[in-house]
Write a protein that holds these residues in place. Sequence first.
Motif, PDB file in Angstrom:
ATOM      1  N   GLY A   1     -11.544   8.235  12.406  1.00 50.27           N
ATOM      2  CA  GLY A   1     -10.279   8.278  11.693  1.00 50.27           C
ATOM      3  C   GLY A   1      -9.900   9.710  11.392  1.00 50.27           C
ATOM      4  O   GLY A   1     -10.744  10.561  11.141  1.00 50.27           O
ATOM      5  N   CYS A   2      -8.621   9.981  11.458  1.00 49.35           N
ATOM      6  CA  CYS A   2      -8.125  11.337  11.238  1.00 49.35           C
ATOM      7  C   CYS A   2      -6.653  11.239  10.854  1.00 49.35           C
ATOM      8  O   CYS A   2      -5.857  10.686  11.596  1.00 49.35           O
ATOM      9  CB  CYS A   2      -8.292  12.139  12.521  1.00 49.35           C
TER      10      CYS A   2
ATOM     11  N   ALA B   1      -7.906   4.748  11.931  1.00 52.64           N
ATOM     12  CA  ALA B   1      -6.882   5.171  12.874  1.00 52.64           C
ATOM     13  C   ALA B   1      -6.845   6.687  12.985  1.00 52.64           C
ATOM     14  O   ALA B   1      -7.214   7.402  12.069  1.00 52.64           O
ATOM     15  CB  ALA B   1      -5.520   4.652  12.425  1.00 52.64           C
ATOM     16  N   VAL B   2      -6.409   7.157  14.117  1.00 54.34           N
ATOM     17  CA  VAL B   2      -6.208   8.588  14.336  1.00 54.34           C
ATOM     18  C   VAL B   2      -4.703   8.809  14.422  1.00 54.34           C
ATOM     19  O   VAL B   2      -4.039   8.287  15.311  1.00 54.34           O
ATOM     20  CB  VAL B   2      -6.908   9.055  15.627  1.00 54.34           C
ATOM     21  N   ALA B   3      -4.182   9.568  13.471  1.00 48.57           N
ATOM     22  CA  ALA B   3      -2.741   9.820  13.410  1.00 48.57           C
ATOM     23  C   ALA B   3      -2.355  10.921  14.383  1.00 48.57           C
ATOM     24  O   ALA B   3      -3.168  11.772  14.743  1.00 48.57           O
ATOM     25  CB  ALA B   3      -2.355  10.214  11.990  1.00 48.57           C
TER      26      ALA B   3
ATOM     27  N   LEU C   1      -9.215  13.736  19.552  1.00 55.06           N
ATOM     28  CA  LEU C   1     -10.312  13.241  20.390  1.00 55.06           C
ATOM     29  C   LEU C   1     -11.650  13.384  19.679  1.00 55.06           C
ATOM     30  O   LEU C   1     -12.490  12.486  19.745  1.00 55.06           O
ATOM     31  CB  LEU C   1     -10.342  13.990  21.725  1.00 55.06           C
ATOM     32  N   ALA C   2     -11.842  14.515  19.002  1.00 53.55           N
ATOM     33  CA  ALA C   2     -13.101  14.739  18.288  1.00 53.55           C
ATOM     34  C   ALA C   2     -13.289  13.737  17.160  1.00 53.55           C
ATOM     35  O   ALA C   2     -14.412  13.362  16.827  1.00 53.55           O
ATOM     36  CB  ALA C   2     -13.152  16.167  17.741  1.00 53.55           C
ATOM     37  N   MET C   3     -12.198  13.285  16.577  1.00 53.64           N
ATOM     38  CA  MET C   3     -12.261  12.387  15.431  1.00 53.64           C
ATOM     39  C   MET C   3     -12.107  10.923  15.815  1.00 53.64           C
ATOM     40  O   MET C   3     -12.119  10.055  14.947  1.00 53.64           O
ATOM     41  CB  MET C   3     -11.186  12.771  14.409  1.00 53.64           C
TER      42      MET C   3
ATOM     43  N   GLY D   1       2.872  17.296   8.117  1.00 57.26           N
ATOM     44  CA  GLY D   1       3.779  16.699   9.094  1.00 57.26           C
ATOM     45  C   GLY D   1       3.692  17.295  10.488  1.00 57.26           C
ATOM     46  O   GLY D   1       4.358  16.825  11.402  1.00 57.26           O
ATOM     47  N   GLU D   2       2.860  18.321  10.668  1.00 54.68           N
ATOM     48  CA  GLU D   2       2.708  18.932  11.990  1.00 54.68           C
ATOM     49  C   GLU D   2       1.896  18.008  12.898  1.00 54.68           C
ATOM     50  O   GLU D   2       1.128  17.177  12.430  1.00 54.68           O
ATOM     51  CB  GLU D   2       2.000  20.292  11.876  1.00 54.68           C
ATOM     52  N   VAL D   3       2.048  18.198  14.200  1.00 51.93           N
ATOM     53  CA  VAL D   3       1.297  17.409  15.174  1.00 51.93           C
ATOM     54  C   VAL D   3      -0.181  17.802  15.088  1.00 51.93           C
ATOM     55  O   VAL D   3      -0.517  18.986  15.058  1.00 51.93           O
ATOM     56  CB  VAL D   3       1.829  17.650  16.599  1.00 51.93           C
ATOM     57  N   ILE D   4      -1.057  16.809  15.030  1.00 55.00           N
ATOM     58  CA  ILE D   4      -2.502  17.060  15.034  1.00 55.00           C
ATOM     59  C   ILE D   4      -2.894  17.336  16.480  1.00 55.00           C
ATOM     60  O   ILE D   4      -2.610  16.526  17.363  1.00 55.00           O
ATOM     61  CB  ILE D   4      -3.274  15.850  14.480  1.00 55.00           C
TER      62      ILE D   4
END
Length: 74
Positions: A54-55, A30-32, A48-50, A39-42
Amino acid sequence: MADDVDMANDAMLLQLEQQIAARQPAQGGAVAEDCEDCGEVIPEGRRLAMAGRGCTRCIECQGRHDRKRAVIYG
């Protein structure tokens, strides 16, 4: 406000992530949307790159995580 060096560093890190993602076979996962460490927004570019691999961490936290693993596992 970010200066030119910060923006160049961010661009370099994103490019590196994209190159790594292109080299390695898909591992699934999954990509969070939010980093599990800080806790910051990725950023969308990283997600997209990951995609397909999974990221769960932002670039900075993933870098710290990788450096810690390198020390432990050599």
